[in-house]
Design an enzyme around this catalytic site. Structure first.
Site, PDB file in Angstrom:
ATOM      1  N   HIS A  45       0.941  -1.343   0.097  1.00 54.55           N
ATOM      2  CA  HIS A  45       0.022  -0.016  -0.016  1.00 54.55           C
ATOM      3  C   HIS A  45       1.009   1.287   0.107  1.00 54.55           C
ATOM      4  CE1 HIS A  45       0.606   1.046   4.341  1.00 54.55           C
ATOM      5  NE2 HIS A  45       0.840  -0.387   4.353  1.00 54.55           N
ATOM      6  N   CYS A  60       2.433  -5.649   6.836  1.00 55.30           N
ATOM      7  CA  CYS A  60       2.132  -5.189   5.457  1.00 55.30           C
ATOM      8  C   CYS A  60       3.352  -4.440   4.913  1.00 55.30           C
ATOM      9  CB  CYS A  60       0.704  -4.483   5.225  1.00 55.30           C
ATOM     10  SG  CYS A  60      -0.719  -5.586   5.515  1.00 55.30           S
TER      11      CYS A  60
END
Length: 429
Positions: free
Chosen positions: A339, A358
């Site tokens: 992201h 992440c």
């Protein structure tokens, strides 16, 4: 230097001794030998290694590959190489029985090697079974070898696996030969295990937590790269092989429990609903697309800050959203994804294992452009807008601390301790 050239001296000096070794030895396991025998007997298969007009180059290459095999994590390779040499020497008698026996010895050795180098990466999450190494049945291996227009090219391509794997292994092997230390470093083998699952060609992404870099590949070669921020020592980014099918514009962010407890709940207690509104936070009744927003006045924020109440907090899209403008999901059971991020300053750090697992990317726009083939422009302002890629793109999250620098293998800091663990396991055995 070519593989055969590197090992030519070793082959020349060992052939006369190994030619006196018996063809059948315990290391050619009965299971592999039986499968190879069945292949030849039931299919009436033609010769692979002693086919018409064969010049012996493939046999020399097979021997060299097996001699190097400890650096593929296959310790039996040199023993099998000696058996291959002995079988090939005996086959030079021209006796059909000797040729037949040698053919099977060589095929069994090759089957054993291919099965070893195509084993799955320990700890790797394969989102789809097809992403695991394929083609390990003895009949598959031998049929592919028999059909190869060039047996030497087939042997090289199969043993090299992919460019990342090949570069690290071949550099380590060359160093070992120059120093005479033919025992591979356990750290090397751990890294090669992780590198096995990288595609050999095509278009794909590699997220490497060892270097904290994202590399974009075209035709199996690096085309671009950028910095990433990966998981901490306590929450490492896992090993994953998957396929990316779409990007998400204007993503929500689901706050992890520890941030709700340490940051969001205390600030809500101190500053009230205005804090939640200014940051776009909402408390939900469940994680789903049909979730209901909970009135923040009904929430026990003291219990949330103490960790005795579990809250589901979602952040709306916007300039403060921790996902930034773009999210790059891919199927995996750990809910890991790539992201964007509004906090670009952290990319200036040399060591970037700072996330909850992440992966934050340095330039989401550039990555989106590479994936989509066009500038990544949101089709609207609604949250969680998905746009499919022209085709699925394989993605591998790995951990490669063994790097080739100035023609030598060097090791980066072992931020997750996985290399150290591998060395301890070897020592224990």
């Amino acid at each position: 230097m070519g593989l055969i050239a590197v090992t030519a001296l070793g082959l020349a000096t060992s052939t006369s001794l190994s030619a006196q070794m018996p063809l059948a030895t315990p290391s050619l396991s009965s299971g592999s030998a039986a499968a190879v025998a069945s292949y030849y007997d039931t299919r009436l298969a033609p010769a692979i290694w002693f086919r018409a007009n064969a010049d012996g180059a493939a046999i020399s290459q097979l021997t060299a590959i097996l001699q190097r095999a400890p650096f593929d994590g296959f310790s039996e390779g040199p023993q099998l190489a000696a058996q291959v040499q002995a079988a090939a020497a005996q086959a030079r008698s021209g006796n059909p029985a000797d040729v037949k026996a040698a053919e099977r010895v060589l095929s069994t050795a090759w089957v054993r090697y291919v099965q070893a180098v195509k084993r799955p990466t320990p700890g790797m999450i394969y989102a789809y079974p097809v992403l695991q190494p394929q083609g390990t049945r003895p009949d598959q291996i031998l049929l592919t070898a028999a059909a190869a227009p060039s047996l030497t090219t087939y042997l090289a391509n199969t043993s090299n696996l992919n460019p990342v794997y090949q570069q690290i292994r071949d550099t380590a092997w060359a160093e070992a030969q120059s120093t005479g230390n033919l025992t591979p470093d356990p750290r090397l083998l751990a890294n090669l295990d992780r590198a096995r699952s990288i595609p050999s060609t095509g278009r794909f992404l590699i997220v490497d937590s060892g270097t904290q870099l994202l590399t974009l590949y075209e035709n199996g070669r690096p085309a671009d790269s950028m910095k990433v921020i990966v998981g901490t020592y306590e929450l490492p980014t896992p090993l994953i092989s998957s396929i990316m099918y779409y990007v998400t514009y204007n993503p929500y962010w689901h706050a992890p429990d520890h941030l709700v407890r340490k940051t969001i709940a205390p600030n809500a207690l101190k500053l009230g609903p205005s804090y939640l509104k200014s940051h776009g936070y909402n408390v939900l009744n469940e994680w789903s697309e049909t979730a209901t927003i909970v009135d923040p006045k009904s929430v026990d924020w003291k219990a949330a800050a103490a960790g005795t109440a579990h809250l589901l907090v979602r952040q709306d899209p916007g300039p403060l959203n921790s996902m930034g403008r773009l999210k790059f999901p891919f199927p995996n059971p750990e809910d890991i994804y790539l992201h964007d991020t509004p906090n670009k300053a952290l990319f200036a750090k040399d060591v970037r294992n700072l996330s909850n697992g992440c992966v934050r990317v340095e330039d989401a726009t550039r990555l989106g452009r590479w994936l989509l083939g066009t500038d990544p422009v949101a089709p609207g302002k609604d949250p969680e807008m998905r746009v499919h890629l022209p085709a699925g793109v394989p993605i591998v999250l790995t951990y490669i601390t063994a790097q080739v620098r100035d023609g030598k293998v060097t090791y980066l800091p072992d931020i997750y301790g996985w290399d150290k663990r591998a060395a301890q396991q070897v020592a224990a055995n």
